[in-house]
Motif scaffolding. Structure first.
Motif, PDB file in Angstrom:
ATOM      1  N   PRO A 177      -5.404  -2.350   7.618  1.00 25.90           N
ATOM      2  CA  PRO A 177      -4.509  -3.217   8.406  1.00 25.90           C
ATOM      3  C   PRO A 177      -4.856  -3.257   9.887  1.00 25.90           C
ATOM      4  O   PRO A 177      -4.800  -4.325  10.512  1.00 25.90           O
ATOM      5  N   LEU A 178      -5.218  -2.100  10.466  1.00 28.99           N
ATOM      6  CA  LEU A 178      -5.449  -2.045  11.913  1.00 28.99           C
ATOM      7  C   LEU A 178      -6.841  -2.518  12.303  1.00 28.99           C
ATOM      8  O   LEU A 178      -7.011  -3.223  13.302  1.00 28.99           O
ATOM      9  N   ALA A 208       0.828  -1.205   0.000  1.00 30.07           N
ATOM     10  CA  ALA A 208       0.000   0.000   0.000  1.00 30.07           C
ATOM     11  C   ALA A 208       0.867   1.261   0.000  1.00 30.07           C
ATOM     12  O   ALA A 208       0.646   2.185  -0.794  1.00 30.07           O
ATOM     13  N   PHE A 209       1.875   1.307   0.873  1.00 25.93           N
ATOM     14  CA  PHE A 209       2.758   2.474   0.923  1.00 25.93           C
ATOM     15  C   PHE A 209       3.590   2.586  -0.354  1.00 25.93           C
ATOM     16  O   PHE A 209       3.896   3.686  -0.816  1.00 25.93           O
ATOM     17  N   GLY A 210       3.969   1.430  -0.930  1.00 24.30           N
ATOM     18  CA  GLY A 210       4.793   1.444  -2.130  1.00 24.30           C
ATOM     19  C   GLY A 210       4.145   2.157  -3.293  1.00 24.30           C
ATOM     20  O   GLY A 210       4.815   2.900  -4.030  1.00 24.30           O
ATOM     21  N   LEU A 245      -5.338  -1.268  -2.065  1.00 24.47           N
ATOM     22  CA  LEU A 245      -5.598  -0.325  -0.978  1.00 24.47           C
ATOM     23  C   LEU A 245      -4.813   0.966  -1.171  1.00 24.47           C
ATOM     24  O   LEU A 245      -5.342   2.057  -0.953  1.00 24.47           O
ATOM     25  N   GLY A 246      -3.555   0.849  -1.596  1.00 28.01           N
ATOM     26  CA  GLY A 246      -2.734   2.032  -1.822  1.00 28.01           C
ATOM     27  C   GLY A 246      -3.278   2.915  -2.926  1.00 28.01           C
ATOM     28  O   GLY A 246      -3.194   4.151  -2.848  1.00 28.01           O
ATOM     29  N   ILE A 247      -3.838   2.312  -3.959  1.00 22.31           N
ATOM     30  CA  ILE A 247      -4.405   3.089  -5.065  1.00 22.31           C
ATOM     31  C   ILE A 247      -5.697   3.784  -4.635  1.00 22.31           C
ATOM     32  O   ILE A 247      -5.942   4.945  -4.984  1.00 22.31           O
ATOM     33  N   LEU A 248      -6.510   3.090  -3.856  1.00 16.57           N
ATOM     34  CA  LEU A 248      -7.816   3.633  -3.480  1.00 16.57           C
ATOM     35  C   LEU A 248      -7.739   4.654  -2.351  1.00 16.57           C
ATOM     36  O   LEU A 248      -8.660   5.450  -2.172  1.00 16.57           O
ATOM     37  N   SER A 249      -6.650   4.658  -1.581  1.00 18.64           N
ATOM     38  CA  SER A 249      -6.532   5.564  -0.434  1.00 18.64           C
ATOM     39  C   SER A 249      -6.228   6.986  -0.888  1.00 18.64           C
ATOM     40  O   SER A 249      -5.477   7.210  -1.829  1.00 18.64           O
ATOM     41  N   ASN A 250      -6.829   7.941  -0.184  1.00 20.76           N
ATOM     42  CA  ASN A 250      -6.614   9.361  -0.487  1.00 20.76           C
ATOM     43  C   ASN A 250      -5.636  10.024   0.466  1.00 20.76           C
ATOM     44  O   ASN A 250      -5.138  11.103   0.193  1.00 20.76           O
ATOM     45  N   ASN A 251      -5.364   9.404   1.613  1.00 24.32           N
ATOM     46  CA  ASN A 251      -4.456   9.986   2.591  1.00 24.32           C
ATOM     47  C   ASN A 251      -3.825   8.877   3.423  1.00 24.32           C
ATOM     48  O   ASN A 251      -4.195   7.700   3.307  1.00 24.32           O
ATOM     49  N   PHE A 252      -2.889   9.263   4.292  1.00 23.78           N
ATOM     50  CA  PHE A 252      -2.162   8.291   5.095  1.00 23.78           C
ATOM     51  C   PHE A 252      -3.064   7.613   6.124  1.00 23.78           C
ATOM     52  O   PHE A 252      -2.846   6.465   6.492  1.00 23.78           O
ATOM     53  N   GLN A 253      -4.083   8.319   6.593  1.00 27.44           N
ATOM     54  CA  GLN A 253      -4.981   7.737   7.571  1.00 27.44           C
ATOM     55  C   GLN A 253      -5.746   6.553   6.988  1.00 27.44           C
ATOM     56  O   GLN A 253      -5.937   5.524   7.650  1.00 27.44           O
ATOM     57  N   GLN A 254      -6.183   6.694   5.743  1.00 33.08           N
ATOM     58  CA  GLN A 254      -6.924   5.605   5.111  1.00 33.08           C
ATOM     59  C   GLN A 254      -6.044   4.380   4.890  1.00 33.08           C
ATOM     60  O   GLN A 254      -6.549   3.255   4.877  1.00 33.08           O
TER      61      GLN A 254
END
Length: 253
Positions: A171-172, A77-79, A157-166
């Motif tokens: 995962p959590l 996701a971060f990558g 997930l990384g593509i669909l996320s708009n910010n670091f919180q998402q």
């Protein structure tokens, strides 16, 4: 197939891992070691065997899967999120590479990190509890298959996320609870019949059960079902990624 493009993306992502070695590798290993100390050495020595396996050894596959799933999702996701966040994703999209090569580079690197982490945790577990691996080939196969599958999921997930919180929500609030409730620290046969049925709707049960079978030859569900569910989830992830690159959803916006 443009192997040079795959190699370039893969090396870049792996270099980022080694620059943050403490966060990427050391921290998950240390966290899992605490589980081995508390549940394996301390509590496990006072508990009986489960399916003929000591409690300390019984939880090893579950703890490995807990770390593997979380890190696979987070790494992938971060990558892909950082190029989106910085705008460098457009350089990748405009380059003469297909979505297959982009996915192979990012997902391959994330899966490699997770496999390295899983092997390190397996080595670390030897310092706390004794265990055996009855089917080492199956164990490695499950390790690789799970790492790749959830790296694909993390890529989505990384593509669909708009910010670091998402990035942190799934995962959590999803992966970790499902892993804990998927038989990491117990056999689902220990649950009441109603909860056994409900637990079977948790996809992580099939991963942990199949992985535990490769260690000790015991499982809560059929090994074929475990492999089938994992492959099904992988195919679903691949289909979603293909659709995202085909439509440009959340990539060109």
């Amino acid at each position: 197939m443009n192997f040079y493009a795959i190699k370039a993306i893969y090396k870049f992502e792996m270099a980022r891992t080694f620059r943050t070695l403490m966060q990427s590798i050391a921290s998950p290993v240390l966290s899992t070691s605490l589980y081995f100390i508390v549940f394996g050495a301390a509590i496990g020595s006072r508990m009986g065997d489960i399916d003929g396996v000591s409690y300390g050894a019984f939880i090893i596959p579950g703890l490995m899967m807990l770390a593997l799933l979380s890190e696979s999702v987070s790494n992938a996701a971060f990558g892909i999120f950082f190029p989106k966040f910085s705008g460098t994703i457009y350089e990748v999209l405009s380059a003469p590479v297909s979505f297959v090569e982009v996915v192979c580079g990012y997902v391959g690197a994330a899966a490699s990190k997770s496999i390295m982490l899983g092997i390190l945790i397996l080595i670390t577990a030897r310092f706390f509890v004794d265990y055996e691996i009855l089917h080492p080939i199956w164990m490695l196969s499950f390790l690789v298959l799970t790492a790749v599958t959830f790296s694909l999921f993390g890529f989505i997930l990384g593509i669909l996320s708009n910010n670091f919180q998402q990035l942190q929500v799934v995962p959590l609030l999803v992966i970790t609870p499902l892993t804990f409730l998927g038989g990491s620290f117990y056999s689902i046969s220990m649950l009441p019949p109603l909860w056994q049925t409900i637990t079977l709707f948790n996809p992580v049960v099939y991963l942990i059960s199949g992985f535990r079978w490769s260690f000790y030859g015991v499982s809560d569900v059929n090994i074929g079902m475990s492999v089938g569910m994992t492959l099904l989830f992988m195919l679903i992830c691949i289909s979603i990624i293909w659709w995202i690159f085909k439509t440009g959803y959340r990539l060109r916006q």
